[in-house]
Design a protein around this motif. Structure first.
Motif, PDB file in Angstrom:
ATOM      1  N   MET A 469       0.973  -1.095  -0.386  1.00 43.85           N
ATOM      2  CA  MET A 469      -0.131  -0.389   0.216  1.00 43.85           C
ATOM      3  C   MET A 469       0.380   1.722  -0.082  1.00 43.85           C
ATOM      4  N   GLY A 470       1.633   1.280   1.121  1.00 46.83           N
ATOM      5  CA  GLY A 470       2.844   2.322   0.844  1.00 46.83           C
ATOM      6  C   GLY A 470       3.554   2.741  -0.701  1.00 46.83           C
ATOM      7  N   MET A 471       4.012   1.976  -0.997  1.00 47.96           N
ATOM      8  CA  MET A 471       4.624   1.476  -2.480  1.00 47.96           C
ATOM      9  C   MET A 471       3.828   2.139  -3.516  1.00 47.96           C
ATOM     10  N   THR A 472       2.303   1.622  -3.944  1.00 46.76           N
ATOM     11  CA  THR A 472       1.266   1.884  -4.344  1.00 46.76           C
ATOM     12  C   THR A 472       0.821   4.142  -4.472  1.00 46.76           C
ATOM     13  N   LEU A 473       0.947   4.346  -2.887  1.00 48.93           N
ATOM     14  CA  LEU A 473       0.814   5.735  -2.520  1.00 48.93           C
ATOM     15  C   LEU A 473       1.562   6.225  -2.883  1.00 48.93           C
ATOM     16  N   PHE A 474       2.744   5.995  -3.317  1.00 52.28           N
ATOM     17  CA  PHE A 474       4.085   6.672  -3.072  1.00 52.28           C
ATOM     18  C   PHE A 474       4.205   7.362  -4.896  1.00 52.28           C
ATOM     19  N   PHE A 475       4.632   5.888  -5.896  1.00 49.78           N
ATOM     20  CA  PHE A 475       4.774   5.710  -6.976  1.00 49.78           C
ATOM     21  C   PHE A 475       3.102   6.330  -7.588  1.00 49.78           C
ATOM     22  N   VAL A 476       2.592   5.835  -7.124  1.00 48.15           N
ATOM     23  CA  VAL A 476       1.160   6.314  -8.104  1.00 48.15           C
ATOM     24  C   VAL A 476       1.220   7.906  -8.840  1.00 48.15           C
ATOM     25  N   PRO A 477       1.347   8.366  -7.142  1.00 52.28           N
ATOM     26  CA  PRO A 477       1.005  10.738  -7.629  1.00 52.28           C
ATOM     27  C   PRO A 477       2.316  10.797  -7.955  1.00 52.28           C
ATOM     28  N   LEU A 478       3.854  10.142  -8.376  1.00 52.10           N
ATOM     29  CA  LEU A 478       4.646  10.702  -7.835  1.00 52.10           C
ATOM     30  C   LEU A 478       5.297  11.326  -9.339  1.00 52.10           C
ATOM     31  N   ALA A 479       4.434  11.162 -10.181  1.00 51.78           N
ATOM     32  CA  ALA A 479       4.758  11.544 -11.258  1.00 51.78           C
ATOM     33  C   ALA A 479       4.197  13.043 -11.818  1.00 51.78           C
ATOM     34  N   SER A 480       3.189  13.299 -11.346  1.00 47.83           N
ATOM     35  CA  SER A 480       1.995  14.529 -10.834  1.00 47.83           C
ATOM     36  C   SER A 480       3.247  15.699 -10.587  1.00 47.83           C
ATOM     37  N   LEU A 481       3.916  14.752  -8.772  1.00 48.66           N
ATOM     38  CA  LEU A 481       4.274  15.608  -7.916  1.00 48.66           C
ATOM     39  C   LEU A 481       5.906  16.498  -8.766  1.00 48.66           C
ATOM     40  N   VAL A 482       6.535  15.372  -9.283  1.00 52.35           N
ATOM     41  CA  VAL A 482       7.649  15.783 -10.637  1.00 52.35           C
ATOM     42  C   VAL A 482       7.353  16.514 -10.853  1.00 52.35           C
ATOM     43  N   LEU A 483       6.360  16.818 -12.066  1.00 55.99           N
ATOM     44  CA  LEU A 483       6.040  17.147 -13.101  1.00 55.99           C
ATOM     45  C   LEU A 483       5.625  19.197 -12.884  1.00 55.99           C
ATOM     46  N   SER A 484       5.192  19.493 -11.529  1.00 53.34           N
ATOM     47  CA  SER A 484       4.434  20.393 -11.345  1.00 53.34           C
ATOM     48  C   SER A 484       5.577  20.495 -10.211  1.00 53.34           C
ATOM     49  N   ALA A 485       6.969  20.164 -10.326  1.00 47.82           N
ATOM     50  CA  ALA A 485       8.031  21.387  -9.594  1.00 47.82           C
ATOM     51  C   ALA A 485       8.695  22.080 -10.708  1.00 47.82           C
ATOM     52  N   VAL A 486       8.207  21.873 -12.164  1.00 53.00           N
ATOM     53  CA  VAL A 486       9.436  23.017 -13.314  1.00 53.00           C
ATOM     54  C   VAL A 486       8.217  22.890 -14.254  1.00 53.00           C
ATOM     55  N   PRO A 487       8.695  23.883 -14.971  1.00 50.47           N
ATOM     56  CA  PRO A 487       7.533  24.495 -15.915  1.00 50.47           C
ATOM     57  C   PRO A 487       7.382  23.632 -17.105  1.00 50.47           C
ATOM     58  N   LYS A 488       7.133  23.273 -18.000  1.00 47.87           N
ATOM     59  CA  LYS A 488       6.335  22.663 -18.567  1.00 47.87           C
ATOM     60  C   LYS A 488       7.688  22.572 -20.100  1.00 47.87           C
ATOM     61  N   SER A 489       8.379  23.120 -19.992  1.00 52.10           N
ATOM     62  CA  SER A 489       9.427  23.361 -20.981  1.00 52.10           C
ATOM     63  C   SER A 489      10.238  22.274 -20.726  1.00 52.10           C
ATOM     64  N   LEU A 490      10.713  21.925 -19.095  1.00 52.63           N
ATOM     65  CA  LEU A 490      11.830  21.090 -18.559  1.00 52.63           C
ATOM     66  C   LEU A 490      10.883  20.109 -17.595  1.00 52.63           C
ATOM     67  N   GLU A 491       9.609  19.921 -18.338  1.00 52.23           N
ATOM     68  CA  GLU A 491       9.474  18.271 -17.352  1.00 52.23           C
ATOM     69  C   GLU A 491       9.970  17.173 -18.248  1.00 52.23           C
TER      70      GLU A 491
END
Length: 601
Positions: A469-491
């Motif tokens: 359960m911990g692995m799922t809660l981490f991996f699934v939303p991680l991509a959203s967290l990563v991409l929201s940390a930079v401008p679109k051109s640096l995704e």
């Protein structure tokens, strides 16, 4: 009379203060409100047809296709990029992408084949992350390997994969994505055959390192090729299938490895890749379209420095207990590794085309997300390395039985991913990531507490489920967290950097926890193994708990938007054509600083 419908795809990067995503939405809105939607399919077909008429000049590209008589179009709103021209009177009959307009047979065939080829390639490369885990005890006996040999069997793959991941995509942009993708499949297939024929642990480690290089070419380019082959209105579905295939391969790795090792022998976990690769090579060449991005200067110095640095540090960690932590060879490994990593940081800060822009780590969102990912992989992969061996080495289970028993952990993402995705949309990614890390740390500590040579499997099921359960809660939303940390051109940069940090976390986790294991126990007996496993898994749980604390530093949505807006987007050198690609309206990549590229019908 026949009037051309001119669609400016993007404004000059230097001539507008709008973000790329804002301009994208504005153009799409203007087109939806205008009369031109019914003709986008004709535009897309015209761009792809061999006989298309192209004109070039001053940074613009246009296509000319004969059209029916048209009426003048309504002017665009002042805030939107101009959409001028005309459209047929019945344009409103066709809806925008995603409204149910059927694909042409050619486009459907191209999309299906892209999903099949890239999906199988991704499955093959992802499976080898954990497929070896349940075969390690058999490999140790058959090849007379020690703990360091087993560590390198896993780390050789992940280390080369992580280091080359950031460069493989750039190589594909320069020399052709399909060409490098096919080369990656060929390298991976050949290395799999060498691994299956390995007469000793040294040859196996070498083959695994080459496999990692092939996997680094397969993974990022499979996503790029799939995205280019699927129409924009179907792309989210295709990328969802791609992600599910990768996640399923990781989840099934221990089970497949155990089943193959029990049914045949450990060599067949590598032999299985060979026929698949032989089939995929011609399929990829015939069914995928070649494409290139803008050529960028390869950071070979950065690749060499980071490779030498990480190899030196990992070598010192692996050899520390057997050779002595103060021995000349171990100290030399640490010194050389640290010096090379320091040189890498210095080089990346002064390079005009860095492999990894170190300046991004000045921003709290980007830095905290990547450190969190590395700490999670450190604890999780380092612990599972020993726990899967425990079920065979201490409790005497077969590789297949061991693979089945860890399914409550590894298969949980396949069951819970849709639910977690819905929760992420409602609550945001940060609270789910923090909760996932907390559950993962709790599950690992629980496993360390209850594990004894005679522990019944029933006592392990609940902590396995908690870890899953911990692995799922981490991996699934991680991509959203990563991409929201930079401008679109640096995704693209952010995604590649996060993948590399996760892989490096696994490498360091196995090396560090391996040194803790060998300091407190070994393979002499079941009790000796548990004596080493317990402190190692406790250490893994502690590292994941630190990751949960670091995840709390990720900015909230409002603070994150303000921070992202302050991140400068690098100004590319037009002479080198090294600008990052951004998606064009009709699904083709264009340079962000190009002058208004137009499609005329």
């Amino acid at each position: 009379m026949n009037q051309p419908l001119t669609i400016p795809l993007f404004l000059p990067h230097v001539a507008s203060d709008q973000s790329q995503s804002t301009r994208w939405r504005t153009v799409r809105t203007a087109l939806k409100e205008g009369p031109g939607w019914s003709r986008l399919s004709a535009i897309r077909t015209a761009r792809r047809s061999p006989g298309r008429a192209e004109t070039t000049g001053s940074g613009s590209a246009s296509l000319a296709v004969t059209s029916a008589p048209t009426a003048p179009a309504a002017p665009a709103s002042p805030a939107a990029p101009a959409v001028t021209g005309s459209a047929p009177g019945d344009a409103g009959a066709a809806g925008p992408p995603g409204s149910g307009t059927p694909l042409s047979p050619e486009a459907k065939s191209r999309a299906v084949w892209a999903i099949v080829v890239t999906g199988l390639s991704l499955f093959m490369a992802s499976l080898d992350n954990l497929v070896v885990s349940t075969a390690l005890p058999v490999i140790r006996v058959h090849l007379h390997a020690g703990l360091s040999g087993l560590e390198w069997t896993v780390n050789a793959y992940t280390l080369t994969f992580a280091v080359l991941l950031l460069s493989a995509a750039a190589i594909g942009e320069r020399f052709g994505r399909r060409r490098i993708f096919v080369l990656g499949i060929a390298v991976f297939t050949a290395a799999s055959a060498v691994a299956a024929l390995a007469p000793n642990i040294s040859v196996l480690v070498f083959a695994r390192a080459v496999q990692g290089a092939g996997g680094a070419m397969i993974m990022p380019l499979s996503l790029t090729l799939l995205s280019a082959a699927v129409p924009p209105e179907r792309r989210n579905v295709a990328l969802g299938i791609w992600g599910a295939i990768g996640g399923g391969a990781v989840a099934l790795g221990p089970l497949v490895g155990g089943a193959v090792t029990s049914g045949w022998s450990w060599q067949y976990i590598f032999w299985l890749n060979v026929p698949v690769g032989i089939v995929l090579i011609p399929l990829a060449w015939w069914k995928l379209s070649e494409s290139r991005g803008v050529a960028s200067r390869l950071d070979l110095v950065g690749v060499g420095l980071v490779s030498a640095g990480l190899f030196g540090v990992v070598l010192g960690l692996v050899r520390g207990n057997s050779h002595g932590w103060t021995s000349t060879s171990v100290l030399a490994s640490f010194v050389v590794g640290a010096a090379a990593l320091a040189g890498f940081l210095a080089w990346e800060l002064r390079s005009s085309h860095p492999m990894l822009d170190i300046r991004l780590f000045r921003h709290r969102g980007f830095a905290s997300v990547n450190v969190t990912a590395m700490l999670f992989s450190f604890g999780m992969f380092g612990s599972i390395f020993f726990l899967t061996q425990f079920l065979q080495t201490v409790q005497g289970l077969s590789p297949l039985a061991a693979g089945v028993r860890v399914l409550p952990w590894t298969a949980m993402p396949m069951l819970l991913a849709p639910v977690v995705g819905t929760l992420a949309e409602r609550w945001g990614a940060k609270p789910l990531v923090v909760a996932g890390l907390t559950l993962q740390a709790t599950g690992l500590a629980w496993l360390a507490y209850v594990t004894t040579p005679t522990t019944p499997y029933a006592d392990l099921v609940v902590p396995f489920i908690i870890c899953g359960m911990g692995m799922t809660l981490f991996f699934v939303p991680l991509a959203s967290l990563v991409l929201s940390a930079v401008p679109k051109s640096l995704e693209g940069v952010a995604s590649g950097a996060n993948s590399a940090f996760r892989e490096l976390g696994g490498v360091l986790g196995i090396a560090v926890l391996g040194s803790i294991f060998s300091s407190n126990g070994g393979y002499a007996s079941g009790q000796d193994y548990v004596s080493g496993l317990t402190p190692a898994v406790y250490a893994g749980a502690a590292v994941v708990a630190v990751g949960a604390v670091v995840a709390l530093l990720v900015p909230g949505r409002r603070a994150n938007r303000a921070e992202v807006s302050s991140i400068p987007v690098p100004v590319a050198d037009p002479a080198l054509e090294s600008e990052p690609l951004v998606p064009a309206l009709v699904g083709y990549p264009v340079r962000p600083d190009t002058e208004a590229a137009c499609v005329s019908v």
